[in-house]
Design a protein around this motif. Structure first.
Motif, PDB file in Angstrom:
ATOM      1  N   TRP A  60       0.810  -1.230   0.000  1.00 17.68           N
ATOM      2  CA  TRP A  60       0.000   0.000   0.000  1.00 17.68           C
ATOM      3  C   TRP A  60       0.839   1.274   0.000  1.00 17.68           C
ATOM      4  O   TRP A  60       0.318   2.354  -0.219  1.00 17.68           O
TER       5      TRP A  60
ATOM      6  N   THR B 166      -2.345   5.375  -5.538  1.00 11.79           N
ATOM      7  CA  THR B 166      -3.586   6.103  -5.288  1.00 11.79           C
ATOM      8  C   THR B 166      -3.842   7.173  -6.347  1.00 11.79           C
ATOM      9  O   THR B 166      -4.777   7.954  -6.217  1.00 11.79           O
ATOM     10  N   ASP B 167      -3.024   7.219  -7.377  1.00 10.17           N
ATOM     11  CA  ASP B 167      -3.167   8.246  -8.422  1.00 10.17           C
ATOM     12  C   ASP B 167      -3.856   7.632  -9.654  1.00 10.17           C
ATOM     13  O   ASP B 167      -3.274   6.792 -10.337  1.00 10.17           O
TER      14      ASP B 167
ATOM     15  N   TYR C  10      -1.986   2.500 -10.618  1.00  9.43           N
ATOM     16  CA  TYR C  10      -3.194   2.813  -9.847  1.00  9.43           C
ATOM     17  C   TYR C  10      -3.914   1.543  -9.388  1.00  9.43           C
ATOM     18  O   TYR C  10      -4.117   0.608 -10.156  1.00  9.43           O
TER      19      TYR C  10
ATOM     20  N   ILE D 113      -6.573  -0.069  -3.032  1.00  4.88           N
ATOM     21  CA  ILE D 113      -5.650   0.670  -2.144  1.00  4.88           C
ATOM     22  C   ILE D 113      -6.086   2.136  -2.047  1.00  4.88           C
ATOM     23  O   ILE D 113      -6.054   2.737  -0.976  1.00  4.88           O
ATOM     24  N   ALA D 114      -6.497   2.691  -3.185  1.00  5.99           N
ATOM     25  CA  ALA D 114      -6.955   4.092  -3.187  1.00  5.99           C
ATOM     26  C   ALA D 114      -8.143   4.256  -2.246  1.00  5.99           C
ATOM     27  O   ALA D 114      -8.249   5.251  -1.515  1.00  5.99           O
TER      28      ALA D 114
ATOM     29  N   SER E  46      -6.936   4.484   1.309  1.00  7.01           N
ATOM     30  CA  SER E  46      -5.807   5.401   1.566  1.00  7.01           C
ATOM     31  C   SER E  46      -6.068   6.378   2.708  1.00  7.01           C
ATOM     32  O   SER E  46      -5.128   6.890   3.306  1.00  7.01           O
TER      33      SER E  46
ATOM     34  N   ASN F 259      -2.176   5.361   5.293  1.00  7.09           N
ATOM     35  CA  ASN F 259      -1.181   6.314   4.783  1.00  7.09           C
ATOM     36  C   ASN F 259      -0.116   6.468   5.858  1.00  7.09           C
ATOM     37  O   ASN F 259      -0.393   6.243   7.040  1.00  7.09           O
TER      38      ASN F 259
END
Length: 411
Positions: A123, A129-130, A136, A140-141, A144, A148
């Protein structure tokens, strides 16, 4: 409180002397451990460096868990007002006293693992997360906000910091009771223990989600926290038992008898079965409720390089204590208890190994100098710190309100 006249055969000011071979061996083990870790980290080979980090996480987490279990044991005895353990409570207290150091070591390992991308890269990697990045990962996004780096490290500091503060206070109050007598320290410990158990109960599952489960951030299991707690508790009981037996063999703690050992054996036996129950529940629920996205966890552990270890873990952690400790007499024999406790500590090392390795080094796992050296190093450190702590105070809390009952404990 009974009169103390009939205790003339016990020396309640007895202190453990930490010297000679025990001290030397623990220092040698630490040196070997440092050498093995240095060898792994300086190897220049990316896979070996990752493997070293995975082993550091394994042993750092194990070490901290055992010390946290010592703190939990002490608090539990206060809240349940248990009398049987009064004569041996100095041992889990010493383990609790080492918790701040263990926590600090684990924090450094986790922090370095994150900054060097050798741990938690599932992660914590670039572009996950983009949405515009090729790496991507929508899952995980979605996580986040929780997974983090700053929030992750804050949680680690808060949880381990809280456990450590309580651990230090419990020890201080117990030593104060030795000097002052009376019930003031005991009552304070009772109240604080109740608060600690609530905090510990709510935060340990989250702590294990963070430290271990997030290595494979796609997968999740609500049973995982209790599964980790069971492993931590069994390991803690094993450490207490080993220290009790070793001290008795060295001629200390005459007031601890086979009845106390029997109680430790019952805890070891019962919670080994509880560990298996949670382990199996986690396994079965995924199959029973047909959640294919959660089978990835077990699928990885059934790859050829892990499958034998997977089953060996069940044999050591469930079948062995079940067969060896089911007999009443076995739980009352020092050598049997010592053997089972050492076996279970090795078994839970394997349990953590299976939890950590597939999510960190996957098929590049190994079992060699790095694994053995790291384990030896942490074992030496544990022995050195705990026994050193134990030698600082009398081996029995002589003004403990339940000490008299503990001396006459019989089951």
């Amino acid at each position: 409180m009974g009169t103390h006249s009939h205790h003339h055969d016990y020396n309640f000011n007895e202190r453990y002397e930490f010297a000679g071979k025990a001290k030397m061996f623990s220092i040698i083990a630490v040196v070997l451990g440092v050498a093995a870790v240095a060898m792994g980290l300086l190897s220049g080979d990316h896979v070996t460096v990752e493997r070293t980090y995975a082993n550091l996480l394994l042993m750092g987490y194990y070490f901290t868990c055992v010390c946290a279990a010592g703190t939990f044991f002490v608090a539990l005895q206060y809240v349940t007002q248990s009398a049987w353990s009064a004569g041996l409570v100095r041992i889990p207290q010493a383990m609790a006293g080492v918790l701040p150091i263990a926590s600090l070591i684990l924090l450094v390992i986790v922090g370095l693992g994150l900054t060097t991308h050798n741990l938690y890269h599932h992660w914590h990697a670039d572009g996950l997360t983009d949405p515009n990045n090729a790496n991507y990962d929508p899952i995980i996004a979605g996580k986040s906000a929780y997974l983090n780096v700053p929030f992750f490290l804050i949680r680690q500091v808060v949880f381990m910091g809280l456990y450590s503060i309580f651990a230090i206070i419990f020890a201080k109050l117990s030593y104060k009771e030795d000097l002052e007598g009376g019930l003031a320290s005991y009552k304070k410990s009772f109240k604080l223990s109740a608060i600690f158990l609530v905090i510990f109960g709510f935060t340990t599952p989250i702590w294990s989600f963070d430290t271990i489960m997030s290595l494979e951030a796609h997968w999740f299991s609500t049973m995982f926290g209790w599964y980790n707690f069971a492993a931590m508790w069994v390991s803690g009981i094993c450490c207490i038992t080993i220290i009790v037996v070793v001290l008795k063999k060295a001629g200390y703690m005459n007031w601890v008898n086979e009845n106390h050992l029997h109680d430790l054996g019952k805890l070891m036996f019962g919670f080994s079965i509880f560990w298996t129950y949670v382990w199996f529940a986690q396994f079965m629920l995924i199959w029973y409720s047909n959640i294919p996205e959660e089978t990835v966890y077990f699928y990885k552990r059934w790859e050829p390089e892990y499958k034998p270890w997977f089953w060996l873990s069940i044999i050591i952690n469930f079948v062995a204590p079940l067969l060896l400790l089911v007999d009443r007499d076995a739980k009352r024999k020092q050598n049997v208890m010592l053997f089972v406790a050492i076996l279970l500590l090795a078994g839970h090392w394997l349990d953590y190994y299976i939890m950590i390795m597939p999510g960190t080094v996957a098929e590049h796992r190994g079992f060699g100098i790095i694994e053995i050296g790291t384990a030896l190093g942490f074992l030496g450190l544990f022995v050195f710190l705990v026994m050193n702590k134990l030698s600082k105070q009398a081996l029995v809390p002589k003004n403990h309100p339940f000490l008299d009952e503990s001396l006459h404990h019989q089951i």
